[in-house]
Motif scaffolding. Structure first.
Motif, PDB file in Angstrom:
ATOM      1  N   SER A 166      -5.662 -75.222-130.714  1.00  0.00           N
ATOM      2  CA  SER A 166      -5.850 -76.773-130.952  1.00  0.00           C
ATOM      3  C   SER A 166      -6.374 -77.277-129.789  1.00  0.00           C
ATOM      4  O   SER A 166      -7.050 -78.571-129.953  1.00  0.00           O
ATOM      5  CB  SER A 166      -4.382 -77.266-131.218  1.00  0.00           C
ATOM      6  N   GLY A 189      -4.767 -78.653-127.401  1.00  0.00           N
ATOM      7  CA  GLY A 189      -3.729 -79.086-126.703  1.00  0.00           C
ATOM      8  C   GLY A 189      -3.836 -80.550-126.712  1.00  0.00           C
ATOM      9  O   GLY A 189      -4.867 -81.160-127.100  1.00  0.00           O
ATOM     10  N   PRO A 190      -2.911 -81.390-126.078  1.00  0.00           N
ATOM     11  CA  PRO A 190      -2.990 -82.774-125.940  1.00  0.00           C
ATOM     12  C   PRO A 190      -4.031 -83.272-124.996  1.00  0.00           C
ATOM     13  O   PRO A 190      -4.520 -84.488-125.062  1.00  0.00           O
ATOM     14  CB  PRO A 190      -1.512 -83.080-125.347  1.00  0.00           C
ATOM     15  N   HIS A 222       2.540 -82.435-127.777  1.00  0.00           N
ATOM     16  CA  HIS A 222       1.435 -81.881-128.502  1.00  0.00           C
ATOM     17  C   HIS A 222       1.027 -82.494-129.842  1.00  0.00           C
ATOM     18  O   HIS A 222       2.056 -82.923-130.640  1.00  0.00           O
ATOM     19  CB  HIS A 222       1.917 -80.207-128.946  1.00  0.00           C
ATOM     20  N   SER A 275       4.792 -75.857-124.764  1.00  0.00           N
ATOM     21  CA  SER A 275       4.093 -77.165-124.947  1.00  0.00           C
ATOM     22  C   SER A 275       3.167 -77.393-123.675  1.00  0.00           C
ATOM     23  O   SER A 275       1.905 -77.705-123.789  1.00  0.00           O
ATOM     24  CB  SER A 275       4.769 -78.204-125.339  1.00  0.00           C
ATOM     25  N   SER A 281       0.287 -75.144-123.888  1.00  0.00           N
ATOM     26  CA  SER A 281      -0.828 -75.507-124.574  1.00  0.00           C
ATOM     27  C   SER A 281      -1.559 -76.600-123.979  1.00  0.00           C
ATOM     28  O   SER A 281      -2.863 -76.548-124.236  1.00  0.00           O
ATOM     29  CB  SER A 281      -0.292 -76.206-125.945  1.00  0.00           C
ATOM     30  N   ALA A 282      -1.067 -77.385-123.009  1.00  0.00           N
ATOM     31  CA  ALA A 282      -1.828 -78.457-122.497  1.00  0.00           C
ATOM     32  C   ALA A 282      -2.664 -77.756-121.544  1.00  0.00           C
ATOM     33  O   ALA A 282      -4.051 -78.174-121.195  1.00  0.00           O
ATOM     34  CB  ALA A 282      -0.852 -79.331-121.766  1.00  0.00           C
TER      35      ALA A 282
END
Ligand code: NDP
Ligand code: MG
Length: 385
Positions: free
Chosen positions: A173, A175-176, A196, A206, A209-210
């Motif tokens: 994705s 991430g954020p 997220h 999470s 992911s960032a």
């Protein structure tokens, strides 16, 4: 009736698994449920499902768990050894969803017991992939990937020969902080990092992911599960998280697996495999989504991707060291002790100063893991001094 055990039952993946299991009480019987410190939720889940045994990781909480289960007839146990013992009892299907390398020993015990092991706990595979794959081969256990990307790849492979695979395309994705500059990332708080855009998950993954370390760990995970050669596994940023990964064959035909970003879909796939079951998940509404975007990953802004690929290439104990340093750094970031950009910096520092011989046993892996944690602690002390 399928006898199931869920390690990490109180977490995000564990609760999603129980959500599927409780929908069909005729189909599933619960053997073991485990948690680390959340006695209240563990006892409630064990009572609700009529589990045979509930295990709490923290040994000091044995009394509290026993009291919470009083009169239920459910066995209470506590501590690391008890987790391993519960896994060694065997079940037809075991969900490995403890977070971190703490899941390694119970997951190994489940693999040695045979049966089917549904693997969410990627850190154990990253740290001890070779030994885990060997254990599964020796016992005849079936290892099914639950991580959405690896589950997608497994579905796209559908039993095809890995010799026919030209490329595995691992989607991310982003991430954020996908569009953030390094300067902006430097100021990001734990609350911003765990928010997220597409998935609701535990705090540690999470943050991974960032930083995109999650995708780095998944690259290593994919290399063990689908040994096509590291240079044939590519990462592609796809912000909508609709395509969960793809397999390109040598005839240039590419297969993708799509679905709403809901972990109950890959969990249900692993739970029913080789059959299918219905889930309460949202159907994919592509007309509403309208478009799917793709971009190349940015190795400059996300150094964790570079570190993980290098660690995968080195092999041996290096992925375990990468993972352990990352676990320590992420915990410190969530605690407010270090900044967001320090996470990858600490991992890189530990990788540069510490190397261990190729692990021959799980104890070798755990020794490298422990030393990497100590080294990460020292790097952090200097950083915050
Ligand atoms: P959570 O933090 O939500 O849950 C972790 C679970 O493990 C809890 O049950 C927790 O117990 C238990 N636990 C934590 N530490 C220990 C320990 N030292 N010993 C024993 N048990 C422990 O994590 P997630 O569910 O988000 O993630 C679980 C795993 O699945 C991770 O490896 C993650 O990378 C992977 N994964 C998760 C996805 C997701 O959507 N969440 C997607 C893909 C992979 P307690 O509640 O008592 O703390
Ligand atoms: Mg994933």
């Amino acid at each position: 009736m399928k006898r199931v055990s869920i390690f990490g039952a109180t977490g995000s993946v564990g609760l999603s698994t129980l959500d599927l299991v409780r929908r069909d009480p005729e189909a599933y019987g619960v053997v073991a449920l485990t948690a680390n410190s959340d006695v209240g939720s563990l006892a409630a889940l064990a009572r609700e499902t009529g589990a045979q045994v509930a295990v709490i990781g923290q040994e000091r909480l044995y009394g509290a768990l026993k009291a919470a289960l009083a009169g239920s007839g459910i066995e209470a146990a506590a501590g690391e050894e008890a987790l391993v013992e519960a896994a060694a009892r065997g079940a037809d299907w075991t969900m490995a969803s403890i977070v971190g390398c703490a899941g390694l020993k119970p997951t190994m015990a489940a693999l040695k017991a045979g049966g089917t092991v549904a693997l969410a706990n990627k850190e154990s595979l990253v740290s001890a992939g070779g030994l885990m794959m060997d254990a599964a081969r020796q016992s005849g256990a079936t290892l099914l990937p639950v991580d959405s990307e690896h589950n997608a790849i497994f579905q796209c492979l559908a039993g095809s020969s890995l010799d026919d695979v030209a490329r595995i395309i691992l989607t991310a994705s982003g991430g954020p902080f996908r569009t953030k500059s390094r300067a902006e990332m430097a100021a990001m708080t734990p609350a911003q990092a765990v928010a997220h855009p597409n998935w609701s998950m535990g705090a540690k993954i999470s943050v991974d992911s960032a930083t995109m370390m999650n995708k780095g760990l998944e690259l290593i995970e994919a290399a063990y599960l689908f040994p096509v050669g590291l240079d044939r596994i590519e990462i592609l940023v796809h912000p909508q998280s609709v395509i969960h990964s793809m397999v390109e064959y040598r005839d240039r035909s590419t297969l993708a697996q799509l679905g709403s970003p809901d972990m109950r879909i890959p969990i249900a796939h692993a739970l029913a495999w080789p059959q299918r079951i219905a889930t309460p998940c949202q159907p994919l509404d592509l007309a509403r989504i309208g478009r799917l975007d793709f971009e190349a990953p940015d190795m400059e802004r996300f150094p964790a991707l570079r570190l993980a690929r290098a660690a995968a290439g080195e092999g041996g104990a290096t992925p375990a060291i990468l993972n352990a340093a990352n676990e320590i750094a992420v915990a410190a970031f969530l605690d407010g002790r270090i900044g967001f950009l320090d996470i990858a910096m600490i991992v890189e520092d530990v990788l540069q100063r510490y190397g261990a011989p190729r692990p021959g046993t799980i104890d070798d892996v755990l020794a490298a893991d422990a030393e990497a944690r100590a080294q990460a602690g020292q790097v952090m002390e200097r950083l915050t001094a």
